[in-house]
Design an enzyme around this catalytic site. Structure first.
Site, PDB file in Angstrom:
ATOM      1  CG  LEU A   1      48.012  38.209  44.960  1.00  0.00           C
ATOM      2  CD1 LEU A   1      47.121  39.374  45.350  1.00  0.00           C
ATOM      3  CD2 LEU A   1      48.909  37.805  46.119  1.00  0.00           C
TER       4      LEU A   1
ATOM      5  CE1 TYR B   1      44.254  38.395  29.423  1.00  0.00           C
ATOM      6  CE2 TYR B   1      45.981  40.014  29.800  1.00  0.00           C
ATOM      7  CZ  TYR B   1      44.794  39.652  29.194  1.00  0.00           C
ATOM      8  OH  TYR B   1      44.160  40.524  28.363  1.00  0.00           O
TER       9      TYR B   1
ATOM     10  CE1 TYR C   1      46.995  42.251  32.854  1.00  0.00           C
ATOM     11  CE2 TYR C   1      49.052  41.221  32.175  1.00  0.00           C
ATOM     12  CZ  TYR C   1      47.975  41.295  33.042  1.00  0.00           C
ATOM     13  OH  TYR C   1      47.882  40.409  34.104  1.00  0.00           O
TER      14      TYR C   1
ATOM     15  CE  LYS D   1      48.618  37.359  35.608  1.00  0.00           C
ATOM     16  NZ  LYS D   1      48.050  36.560  36.728  1.00  0.00           N
TER      17      LYS D   1
ATOM     18  CG  LEU E   1      37.325  36.138  34.550  1.00  0.00           C
ATOM     19  CD1 LEU E   1      38.135  36.026  35.824  1.00  0.00           C
ATOM     20  CD2 LEU E   1      36.445  34.907  34.386  1.00  0.00           C
TER      21      LEU E   1
ATOM     22  CB  ALA F   1      39.894  45.172  36.464  1.00  0.00           C
TER      23      ALA F   1
END
Length: 204
Positions: free
Chosen positions: A91, A142, A152, A160, A190, A194
Site C-alpha cells: 500500500l 522503492y 516521485y 519510503k 512493474l 502508473a
C-alpha cells in the site's frame, strides 16, 4: 486470503470471476491457487478516524469495517487467534505525488507518510498477535528512499525512507515480542498503469 482497497475490490473480484488471473494463480504443481476470503466482510459501524466523505462513499460503506482493526476482528471471527503465517503490505499513496517536494503542501506530505509508512506500523501492531511465531511481515519500498528520483514527489520519497526506518525498528520490537520477522523489498519496475504515466515512477 487477500484484502484490497475497497474501491479496487470490485475490479479484483471481476477479474477473478472472468479468469483473468488464472495464469498468475497457477502453482508449480499445476494446481490453481484459491482464496478462502476476498476479503472477510462485516457490517459494522464506520472505522474511527475515517474521513466523512470516505465513510459516506458507497464503495466503502458496503464493505463494512475497512479499517485494519476491522480486518483483525474479522480474521479472529473467521479463523481464530494465530491464523496467519505471512502478511504482505502493498500500500502506498501520495495525493500530491506529481508535485515536486518544493511544491508539496503539509497536507499532501503528511498524507503520503500516513498512507505509505504508518500503515505498515499499524498493520504490525494490529496483526502481530495473530501471526504465528516465526511468521513474517513484508512491505514494498522503492529506490527513492535512498536516491533522488525526479517525478516521485509529494513526500513519497520521504515516506519510503520512513518506511525503511520503521521496518528496522519493527523488526527489533516485533522480533522480541512475538518472534516475527519484518522486512521490506524493492521489487523494481512493474508493468502497471502508473508506470506508463510520464510524471510517475515505478515502484510501490
Amino acid at each position: 486470503m487477500r484484502g484490497h482497497l475497497a474501491p479496487a475490490l470490485g475490479i479484483f473480484e471481476n477479474m477473478l470471476r472472468r479468469g483473468k488471473l488464472d495464469e498468475s494463480m497457477t502453482l508449480a504443481s499445476g494446481e490453481k491457487m484459491t482464496f478462502e476470503r476476498v476479503p472477510a466482510r462485516r457490517r459494522v459501524r464506520h472505522p474511527r478516524g475515517a474521513r466523512p466523505r470516505t465513510s459516506a462513499s458507497k464503495r466503502y460503506r458496503e464493505r463494512g469495517d475497512f479499517s485494519i482493526e476491522g480486518v483483525k476482528n474479522a480474521l479472529i471471527a473467521d479463523f481464530g487467534e494465530g491464523c496467519l503465517d505471512i502478511v504482505v503490505h502493498s500500500l502506498a499513496n501520495g495525493p500530491e505525488v506529481k508535485n515536486p517536494l518544493l511544491e508539496t503542501s503539509r497536507h499532501g506530505y503528511l498524507a503520503a507518510i500516513g498512507a505509505s509508512a504508518y500503515s505498515f506500523t499499524a498493520l504490525v501492531q494490529q496483526l502481530g498477535p495473530l501471526v504465528r511465531p516465526g511468521g513474517s511481515f513484508v512491505g514494498l519500498t522503492y529506490l527513492a528512499a535512498e536516491r533522488v528520483v525526479p517525478g516521485y514527489g509529494g513526500g513519497m520519497s520521504t515516506a519510503k525512507a520512513a518506511l525503511e526506518s520503521d521496518t528496522r525498528v519493527l523488526a527489533f520490537e516485533a522480533g522480541r515480542k512475538w518472534g516475527h520477522r519484518v522486512n521490506v523489498i524493492s521489487a523494481g519496475p512493474l508493468p502497471r498503469r502508473a508506470r506508463r504515466r510520464p510524471s510517475a515512477s515505478s515502484g510501490a
